[in-house]
Design a protein around this motif. Structure first.
Motif, PDB file in Angstrom:
ATOM      1  N   SER A 196     -32.256 -11.949 -19.485  1.00  0.00           N
ATOM      2  CA  SER A 196     -31.690 -13.243 -19.849  1.00  0.00           C
ATOM      3  C   SER A 196     -32.185 -13.625 -21.231  1.00  0.00           C
ATOM      4  O   SER A 196     -33.345 -13.412 -21.568  1.00  0.00           O
ATOM      5  CB  SER A 196     -32.112 -14.321 -18.853  1.00  0.00           C
ATOM      6  OG  SER A 196     -31.295 -14.291 -17.731  1.00  0.00           O
TER       7      SER A 196
ATOM      8  N   SER B  79     -29.034 -20.111 -20.952  1.00  0.00           N
ATOM      9  CA  SER B  79     -29.579 -18.760 -20.864  1.00  0.00           C
ATOM     10  C   SER B  79     -28.421 -17.883 -20.404  1.00  0.00           C
ATOM     11  O   SER B  79     -27.567 -18.311 -19.630  1.00  0.00           O
ATOM     12  CB  SER B  79     -30.765 -18.679 -19.916  1.00  0.00           C
ATOM     13  OG  SER B  79     -30.373 -18.949 -18.600  1.00  0.00           O
ATOM     14  N   TYR B  80     -28.407 -16.665 -20.910  1.00  0.00           N
ATOM     15  CA  TYR B  80     -27.273 -15.786 -20.641  1.00  0.00           C
ATOM     16  C   TYR B  80     -27.704 -14.341 -20.673  1.00  0.00           C
ATOM     17  O   TYR B  80     -28.793 -13.995 -21.109  1.00  0.00           O
ATOM     18  CB  TYR B  80     -26.151 -16.026 -21.660  1.00  0.00           C
ATOM     19  CG  TYR B  80     -26.512 -15.641 -23.085  1.00  0.00           C
ATOM     20  CD1 TYR B  80     -26.176 -14.389 -23.594  1.00  0.00           C
ATOM     21  CD2 TYR B  80     -27.174 -16.521 -23.921  1.00  0.00           C
ATOM     22  CE1 TYR B  80     -26.489 -14.035 -24.894  1.00  0.00           C
ATOM     23  CE2 TYR B  80     -27.501 -16.181 -25.225  1.00  0.00           C
ATOM     24  CZ  TYR B  80     -27.156 -14.940 -25.706  1.00  0.00           C
ATOM     25  OH  TYR B  80     -27.481 -14.581 -26.986  1.00  0.00           O
TER      26      TYR B  80
ATOM     27  N   LYS C 149     -32.392 -16.897 -23.901  1.00  0.00           N
ATOM     28  CA  LYS C 149     -32.280 -18.356 -23.989  1.00  0.00           C
ATOM     29  C   LYS C 149     -31.884 -18.728 -25.403  1.00  0.00           C
ATOM     30  O   LYS C 149     -32.352 -18.130 -26.369  1.00  0.00           O
ATOM     31  CB  LYS C 149     -33.600 -19.022 -23.618  1.00  0.00           C
ATOM     32  CG  LYS C 149     -33.939 -18.873 -22.165  1.00  0.00           C
ATOM     33  CD  LYS C 149     -35.160 -19.639 -21.793  1.00  0.00           C
ATOM     34  CE  LYS C 149     -35.423 -19.460 -20.308  1.00  0.00           C
ATOM     35  NZ  LYS C 149     -36.520 -20.257 -19.838  1.00  0.00           N
ATOM     36  N   ASN C 150     -31.006 -19.737 -25.495  1.00  0.00           N
ATOM     37  CA  ASN C 150     -30.546 -20.147 -26.808  1.00  0.00           C
ATOM     38  C   ASN C 150     -30.004 -21.561 -26.743  1.00  0.00           C
ATOM     39  O   ASN C 150     -29.816 -22.121 -25.663  1.00  0.00           O
ATOM     40  CB  ASN C 150     -29.454 -19.187 -27.303  1.00  0.00           C
ATOM     41  CG  ASN C 150     -29.550 -18.935 -28.787  1.00  0.00           C
ATOM     42  OD1 ASN C 150     -29.878 -19.830 -29.556  1.00  0.00           O
ATOM     43  ND2 ASN C 150     -29.256 -17.710 -29.185  1.00  0.00           N
TER      44      ASN C 150
END
Length: 151
Positions: A30, A118-119, A32-33
């Motif tokens: 994951s 988050s991706y 995060k941004n």
């Protein structure tokens, strides 16, 4: 004979622990941004598919597209959500007008939908491809799966 049994038992125990370890090579990490929802995949509006949203990261390094922030079926106003009880935004239908020319909202709305998220990058077997016969616009953005999102 007792030494061989003990050695075999130790070997079997070690083998079980080693074989039960999770294979981290198959999981995607994951990321995060922070960023902004700045547009949509025009094909999804034109063909009434689940809406794909375009997100530009705050540092302007990445442009991403995701298909898991909208309702299961096309409806307006368009929801940005991860589950039905957690709606981040309702985007009015008027923002999607003129969708054949550009996938982006008007300049005045570029910072209207901030998102902390988050991706993970979509794997080949997770990618969404829609058939769009009338659209000539092709999105060449990284497709992602949003894991969590907040305003």
């Amino acid at each position: 004979m007792k030494n061989i049994q003990t050695l075999a038992l130790l070997f079997l125990t070690a083998f079980l622990f080693i074989s039960c370890e999770k294979d981290d090579n198959n999981s995607t990490p994951s990321i995060k941004n922070t960023g902004y929802i700045v547009g949509f995949d025009p094909c999804t509006i034109n063909q009434s598919y689940k809406i794909g949203y375009i997100i530009i990261t705050e540092d302007l390094k990445d442009t991403l597209v995701t298909y898991n922030l909208s309702d299961d079926t096309y409806k307006m106003p368009a929801s940005v959500l991860l589950n039905p009880t957690d709606t981040l935004y309702k985007i009015p239908e008027s923002y999607f007008q003129g969708y054949r020319n550009t996938p982006f909202f008007p300049e005045s709305l570029r910072n209207a939908y901030p998102i902390n998220f988050s991706y993970s990058i979509t794997k080949e077997d997770e990618m969404i491809f829609y058939l769009c016969t009338t659209d000539i616009l092709f999105l060449n953005f990284s497709q992602v799966i949003i894991k969590s999102a907040t305003k």
